[in-house]
Every structure is written in C-alpha cells, then in structure tokens.
Design a protein around this motif. Structure first.
Motif, mmCIF file in Angstrom:
data_model
loop_
_atom_site.group_PDB
_atom_site.id
_atom_site.type_symbol
_atom_site.label_atom_id
_atom_site.label_comp_id
_atom_site.label_asym_id
_atom_site.label_seq_id
_atom_site.Cartn_x
_atom_site.Cartn_y
_atom_site.Cartn_z
ATOM 1 N N ALA A 20 16.400 39.652 30.079
ATOM 2 C CA ALA A 20 15.244 40.525 29.962
ATOM 3 C C ALA A 20 15.221 42.236 29.566
ATOM 4 N N GLY A 21 15.051 42.642 28.290
ATOM 5 C CA GLY A 21 15.471 43.663 28.443
ATOM 6 C C GLY A 21 13.801 44.908 28.478
ATOM 7 N N SER A 80 14.090 45.059 33.159
ATOM 8 C CA SER A 80 14.325 43.814 34.323
ATOM 9 C C SER A 80 13.376 42.168 34.634
ATOM 10 N N ALA A 81 12.328 42.364 33.973
ATOM 11 C CA ALA A 81 11.959 41.592 34.909
ATOM 12 C C ALA A 81 11.055 40.169 33.254
ATOM 13 N N TYR A 82 11.357 40.975 32.390
ATOM 14 C CA TYR A 82 10.879 40.058 30.891
ATOM 15 C C TYR A 82 11.667 41.194 29.580
ATOM 16 N N GLY A 83 11.580 39.572 28.705
ATOM 17 C CA GLY A 83 12.852 40.051 27.453
ATOM 18 C C GLY A 83 11.102 39.502 26.521
ATOM 19 N N TYR A 84 11.365 40.638 25.842
ATOM 20 C CA TYR A 84 10.502 40.059 24.294
ATOM 21 C C TYR A 84 11.381 40.032 23.145
ATOM 22 N N TRP A 85 10.953 38.692 22.314
ATOM 23 C CA TRP A 85 11.655 39.121 21.001
ATOM 24 C C TRP A 85 10.890 39.162 19.974
ATOM 25 N N GLY A 127 5.750 36.758 18.898
ATOM 26 C CA GLY A 127 7.272 36.793 19.807
ATOM 27 C C GLY A 127 7.239 35.792 20.934
ATOM 28 N N LEU A 128 8.538 35.965 21.126
ATOM 29 C CA LEU A 128 8.729 34.579 22.296
ATOM 30 C C LEU A 128 8.747 36.042 23.073
ATOM 31 N N GLU A 129 8.376 35.573 24.423
ATOM 32 C CA GLU A 129 8.198 36.434 26.011
ATOM 33 C C GLU A 129 9.189 35.622 26.396
ATOM 34 N N LEU A 130 9.937 36.055 27.612
ATOM 35 C CA LEU A 130 10.481 34.968 28.784
ATOM 36 C C LEU A 130 10.559 35.916 29.907
ATOM 37 N N GLU A 131 10.031 34.999 30.460
ATOM 38 C CA GLU A 131 9.877 35.682 31.938
ATOM 39 C C GLU A 131 10.565 35.393 33.287
#
Length: 76
Positions: free
Chosen positions: A14-15, A28-33, A46-50
């Motif tokens: 989660a960057g 620290s809570a989400y990652g986006y690609w 894009g992809l969102e990782l929560e």
C-alpha cells in the motif's frame, strides 16, 4: 479474499498515490497501480488495493492521469 491473495503473490504494498499538487496521500492504507487501458485522454484505469487491518479489497477504478499511481511491469 482476492485482495489478500493478490497482495501476497504479487508483492504489492500500500504505497498510496501522489496528488496533482505533489503531496503523497494514503501511503499506509491504499495502493494504486495503473493498468494499460485509458478511459479517455485525461483518465486511465487502475487497480486500488485497500488495506483495512486484516482485510484487503481489490477494485478496478478510473483515475486522472495527473495523479501519481505506481507502475508494475508484468511479463506475459
């Protein structure tokens, strides 16, 4: 769930993202690609990782290209 499996297997962390103004947010809570598919000239998918404690949620969303999402190259 899918997010947990994907995160573990792909090493995704989660960057957060960079705002158009240059601030880094949600590190620290989400990652986006970014994905390779554009919505239009200003947006792309894009992809969102929560990451919420022990639960992970993976979603496909569109975002403004001026935001700084991460890039991950995956070879076919």
């Amino acid at each position: 769930g899918l997010g947990d499996v994907y995160k573990r297997q792909q090493g995704m962390l989660a960057g957060g993202y960079r705002s158009p103004e240059g601030s880094f947010l949600k590190a620290s809570a989400y990652g986006y690609w970014w994905l390779s598919t554009s919505v239009n000239s200003n947006e792309a998918y894009g992809l969102e990782l929560e990451s919420n404690r022990k639960k992970y949620k993976l979603s496909k969303k569109s975002g403004e290209k001026e935001r700084g999402f991460s890039v991950r190259c995956i070879r076919n």
